[in-house]
Design a protein around this motif. Structure first.
Motif, PDB file in Angstrom:
ATOM      1  N   MET A   1       0.823  -1.212   0.000  1.00  0.00           N
ATOM      2  CA  MET A   1       0.000   0.000   0.000  1.00  0.00           C
ATOM      3  C   MET A   1       0.857   1.261   0.000  1.00  0.00           C
ATOM      4  O   MET A   1       1.998   1.247   0.470  1.00  0.00           O
ATOM      5  CB  MET A   1      -0.917  -0.008   1.219  1.00  0.00           C
TER       6      MET A   1
ATOM      7  N   PRO B   1      -3.796   3.787  -2.463  1.00  0.00           N
ATOM      8  CA  PRO B   1      -3.640   2.854  -3.577  1.00  0.00           C
ATOM      9  C   PRO B   1      -2.914   1.598  -3.090  1.00  0.00           C
ATOM     10  O   PRO B   1      -2.064   1.656  -2.203  1.00  0.00           O
ATOM     11  CB  PRO B   1      -2.788   3.630  -4.581  1.00  0.00           C
ATOM     12  N   TYR B   2      -3.243   0.452  -3.699  1.00  0.00           N
ATOM     13  CA  TYR B   2      -2.585  -0.795  -3.281  1.00  0.00           C
ATOM     14  C   TYR B   2      -2.429  -1.771  -4.436  1.00  0.00           C
ATOM     15  O   TYR B   2      -3.114  -1.690  -5.459  1.00  0.00           O
ATOM     16  CB  TYR B   2      -3.340  -1.453  -2.126  1.00  0.00           C
TER      17      TYR B   2
ATOM     18  N   LEU C   1      -5.058  -4.411  -8.600  1.00  0.00           N
ATOM     19  CA  LEU C   1      -4.787  -3.015  -8.290  1.00  0.00           C
ATOM     20  C   LEU C   1      -6.054  -2.398  -7.709  1.00  0.00           C
ATOM     21  O   LEU C   1      -7.155  -2.642  -8.214  1.00  0.00           O
ATOM     22  CB  LEU C   1      -4.378  -2.250  -9.548  1.00  0.00           C
ATOM     23  N   GLY C   2      -5.905  -1.606  -6.652  1.00  0.00           N
ATOM     24  CA  GLY C   2      -7.094  -1.029  -6.054  1.00  0.00           C
ATOM     25  C   GLY C   2      -6.788   0.225  -5.253  1.00  0.00           C
ATOM     26  O   GLY C   2      -5.653   0.696  -5.199  1.00  0.00           O
ATOM     27  N   VAL C   3      -7.829   0.738  -4.614  1.00  0.00           N
ATOM     28  CA  VAL C   3      -7.672   1.910  -3.755  1.00  0.00           C
ATOM     29  C   VAL C   3      -8.614   1.760  -2.563  1.00  0.00           C
ATOM     30  O   VAL C   3      -9.754   1.292  -2.700  1.00  0.00           O
ATOM     31  CB  VAL C   3      -7.963   3.217  -4.520  1.00  0.00           C
TER      32      VAL C   3
ATOM     33  N   GLU D   1     -11.393  -2.259  -6.771  1.00  0.00           N
ATOM     34  CA  GLU D   1     -10.221  -2.949  -7.297  1.00  0.00           C
ATOM     35  C   GLU D   1     -10.515  -3.595  -8.646  1.00  0.00           C
ATOM     36  O   GLU D   1     -11.656  -3.920  -8.974  1.00  0.00           O
ATOM     37  CB  GLU D   1      -9.723  -4.004  -6.305  1.00  0.00           C
TER      38      GLU D   1
END
Length: 217
Positions: free
Chosen positions: A103, A119-120, A163-165, A187
């Protein structure tokens, strides 16, 4: 015997994750599969252990359900009304993952308000078990008593980069209030997953798009 061993190991992993976890998440969306030119339901739940503000480890499971038809070339009907006979296949795929997450907290106010968004990148690896239900046309079953709907169990390794937030609800950014411990999450990613039974293989690899919430406790 091999299946029993695999299930036992995965159960131990999930149990260990629940003992040390400090956040829980649930998400739902859609995914597709190379074996079918269709999208279906994709849902997940996860338990996470925070190592620090930049890294968590966790476990995740869920359900991917996609249904598609195979045209057989046969037709049925009366008079001028006919229809193509189809065999239906419902795939109920249950992935079980070890899910490390990297992250990058961003947008904090510098006064203890916390990050405005995070974001991660998740790099899930694991195994999946799929129940495949084949449904034959009623006309076939009426004409041939030996034709019956079948259910087969498939399994296979998988990898799932995402990928996500994460967006904190309260306590984040310049105008954050009291930290609620809840984060909205969105994501997108890809599941690499080929399941098999004996010598028959089904490619369940495809895109995933999900949204949900993460709860700290």
């Amino acid at each position: 015997m091999k299946m029993t061993v695999k299930m036992t190991v995965l159960a131990l992993v999930l149990s260990a994750g629940s003992i040390f976890a400090n956040s829980f998440e649930v998400k739902v969306g859609s995914s597709n599969a190379e074996a079918a030119d269709k999208w279906g339901l994709d849902a997940g739940i996860g338990l996470n252990f925070s190592v620090n503000e930049f890294f968590t480890v966790g476990v995740e499971t869920g359900l991917q359900w996609i249904s598609w038809d195979f045209a057989t070339g046969a037709t049925s009907g009366t008079g001028t009304l006919t229809s193509t006979e189809k065999v239906s296949f419902d795939a109920y795929n249950i992935p079980i993952l070890f899910n490390p997450r990297f992250m990058m907290p961003m947008g904090g106010d510098g006064m203890g308000g916390g990050a405005a968004f995070i974001p991660y990148l998740s790099l899930g690896i694991g195994y999946s078990f799929m129940s495949g239900v084949t449904t034959y046309p009623d006309s076939w079953k009426a004409a041939y008593p030996t034709v019956k709907d079948t259910t087969e169990t498939y399994s296979g390794l998988l990898a799932q980069p995402m990928l996500g937030v994460l967006i904190p609800v309260g306590g984040g950014g310049d105008f954050g209030g009291a930290d609620t411990g809840m984060k909205i999450m969105v994501e997108v990613g890809y599941r690499y997953n080929q399941v098999e039974k004996d010598s028959y293989e089904i490619d369940m690899s495809g895109l995933i798009v999900r949204a949900g919430a993460n709860f700290a406790f």
